[in-house]
Scaffold this motif. Structure first.
Motif, PDB file in Angstrom:
ATOM      1  N   GLU A  36      -9.890   1.700 -10.745  1.00 49.43           N
ATOM      2  CA  GLU A  36      -8.608   1.261 -10.181  1.00 49.43           C
ATOM      3  C   GLU A  36      -8.505   1.482  -8.839  1.00 49.43           C
ATOM      4  O   GLU A  36      -9.194   2.262  -8.335  1.00 49.43           O
ATOM      5  CB  GLU A  36      -7.481   2.410 -10.779  1.00 49.43           C
ATOM      6  N   CYS A  37      -7.919   0.586  -8.186  1.00 46.47           N
ATOM      7  CA  CYS A  37      -7.860   0.475  -6.718  1.00 46.47           C
ATOM      8  C   CYS A  37      -6.310  -0.029  -6.276  1.00 46.47           C
ATOM      9  O   CYS A  37      -5.843  -0.967  -6.862  1.00 46.47           O
ATOM     10  CB  CYS A  37      -8.713  -0.728  -6.182  1.00 46.47           C
ATOM     11  N   SER A  38      -5.784   0.792  -5.633  1.00 42.74           N
ATOM     12  CA  SER A  38      -4.427   0.495  -5.113  1.00 42.74           C
ATOM     13  C   SER A  38      -4.106   0.770  -3.566  1.00 42.74           C
ATOM     14  O   SER A  38      -4.683   1.650  -3.121  1.00 42.74           O
ATOM     15  CB  SER A  38      -3.151   1.472  -5.865  1.00 42.74           C
ATOM     16  N   GLN A  39      -3.367  -0.251  -2.835  1.00 45.19           N
ATOM     17  CA  GLN A  39      -3.162   0.125  -1.514  1.00 45.19           C
ATOM     18  C   GLN A  39      -1.618  -0.204  -1.511  1.00 45.19           C
ATOM     19  O   GLN A  39      -1.010  -0.990  -2.106  1.00 45.19           O
ATOM     20  CB  GLN A  39      -3.770  -0.848  -0.666  1.00 45.19           C
ATOM     21  N   THR A  40      -1.032   0.758  -0.504  1.00 48.35           N
ATOM     22  CA  THR A  40       0.393   0.715  -0.077  1.00 48.35           C
ATOM     23  C   THR A  40       0.780   0.134   1.378  1.00 48.35           C
ATOM     24  O   THR A  40       1.666   0.207   1.781  1.00 48.35           O
ATOM     25  CB  THR A  40       0.722   2.060  -0.062  1.00 48.35           C
ATOM     26  N   MET A  41      -0.363  -0.606   1.546  1.00 48.46           N
ATOM     27  CA  MET A  41      -0.106  -1.359   2.983  1.00 48.46           C
ATOM     28  C   MET A  41       0.424  -2.726   3.039  1.00 48.46           C
ATOM     29  O   MET A  41       0.630  -3.234   3.981  1.00 48.46           O
ATOM     30  CB  MET A  41      -1.412  -1.117   3.860  1.00 48.46           C
ATOM     31  N   GLY A  42       0.651  -3.525   1.629  1.00 48.67           N
ATOM     32  CA  GLY A  42       0.954  -4.594   1.864  1.00 48.67           C
ATOM     33  C   GLY A  42      -0.159  -5.857   1.948  1.00 48.67           C
ATOM     34  O   GLY A  42       0.259  -6.791   2.418  1.00 48.67           O
ATOM     35  N   ARG A  68      -5.776  -9.653 -10.194  1.00 49.05           N
ATOM     36  CA  ARG A  68      -4.755  -9.427  -8.942  1.00 49.05           C
ATOM     37  C   ARG A  68      -3.504  -9.937  -9.455  1.00 49.05           C
ATOM     38  O   ARG A  68      -3.012 -11.036  -8.917  1.00 49.05           O
ATOM     39  CB  ARG A  68      -5.344  -9.973  -7.559  1.00 49.05           C
ATOM     40  N   ILE A  69      -2.801  -9.280 -10.285  1.00 50.09           N
ATOM     41  CA  ILE A  69      -1.488  -9.425 -10.711  1.00 50.09           C
ATOM     42  C   ILE A  69      -0.362  -9.245  -9.803  1.00 50.09           C
ATOM     43  O   ILE A  69       0.795  -9.731  -9.618  1.00 50.09           O
ATOM     44  CB  ILE A  69      -1.199  -8.957 -12.184  1.00 50.09           C
ATOM     45  N   ARG A  70      -0.541  -7.970  -8.851  1.00 48.14           N
ATOM     46  CA  ARG A  70       0.374  -7.492  -8.062  1.00 48.14           C
ATOM     47  C   ARG A  70      -0.274  -7.293  -6.604  1.00 48.14           C
ATOM     48  O   ARG A  70      -1.452  -7.137  -6.663  1.00 48.14           O
ATOM     49  CB  ARG A  70       0.852  -6.024  -8.507  1.00 48.14           C
ATOM     50  N   THR A  71       0.273  -7.397  -5.776  1.00 50.39           N
ATOM     51  CA  THR A  71      -0.347  -7.451  -4.337  1.00 50.39           C
ATOM     52  C   THR A  71      -1.045  -5.888  -4.219  1.00 50.39           C
ATOM     53  O   THR A  71      -2.309  -6.072  -3.486  1.00 50.39           O
ATOM     54  CB  THR A  71       0.848  -7.527  -3.234  1.00 50.39           C
TER      55      THR A  71
END
Lengths: 114, 113
Positions: free
Chosen positions: B22-28, B68-71
């Motif tokens: 998993e990889c997630s970023q909160t910077m948009g 990449r379903i969500r940004t």
């Protein structure tokens, strides 16, 4: 083919000595990035150089960019053990700039000995 | 400060298992990347995405797939892990607003037995 080459690839130096790491790249670019990686860790951004002649300094590290020579240098002044790490330079792929892809150099592993 | 997260940080699994990193970023950031790196070696780009529903293979051929379903989310999946997949996997993100400087997550160290 875009190439980014670092020199040297391995550097063993004594504390309090000065040295320079070189990063040459083969295509036009107006910017270059330096990263640091500690063993077993991820990459940490060090410097962003955004124009010809740009110079950035933080502590004992100073980076510069010469876009005409396609050369960046990372100068280490009076090295200390805490600077032991691998340093990567990276250049954007200009023809596909919109993708944000970077080409990384091979990395220079710096080992500072007492 | 860059906020990009990877889980798990360490994973040891047997051959043939399916895994998702998993990889997630909160910077948009609109652009995200997956790199593979063996210890002390160069980084190899294996996948990238420049927006939702856009993914491309990188310079190094990989048996993994991405979506990449969500940004903010860019997972990497291996359908059947093999010992040759043992490596460190680094996720990064960037944006035109950052001058395309890439920010890296902490990495996932994968060992396939």
């Amino acid at each position: 083919e875009l190439k980014v080459e670092q020199n040297p690839l391995f550097l063993s130096m004594q504390e309090e000595k000065n040295y320079t790491i070189y990063c040459n790249y083969s295509t036009t670019s107006d910017r270059l990035y330096w990263y640091r990686q500690d063993p077993g860790k991820s990459l940490e951004s060090l410097f962003v150089l955004l124009s010809n002649g740009a110079v950035k300094q933080e502590g004992r590290l100073m980076a510069s960019l010469d876009t005409k020579a396609r050369l960046s240098t990372l100068h280490i002044t009076a090295a200390v053990h805490d600077l032991s790490a691998t340093y990567f330079c990276a250049v954007p792929m200009w023809l596909t700039f919109n993708t944000g892809k970077l080409i990384f150099g091979q990395g220079t592993t710096l080992q500072v000995k007492p | 400060e860059a906020d990009i997260y990877q889980t798990p940080r360490y994973l040891v699994i047997g051959t043939g298992k399916k895994i998702t990193l998993e990889c997630s970023q909160t910077m948009g950031h609109d652009k995200m990347y997956w790199y593979q790196q063996d210890p002390g070696m160069e980084l190899h780009l294996i996948h990238y995405s420049y927006g939702v529903n856009s993914t491309e293979k990188g310079d190094l051929s990989s048996e993994s797939t991405v979506s990449r379903i969500r940004t903010e989310h860019f997972p990497l999946t291996l359908e059947s892990a093999r010992p040759s997949h043992t490596s460190q996997y680094l996720c990064a993100s960037s944006d035109a607003g950052t001058g395309n400087e890439q920010f890296f997550g902490p990495g996932t160290r994968l060992t396939v037995l």
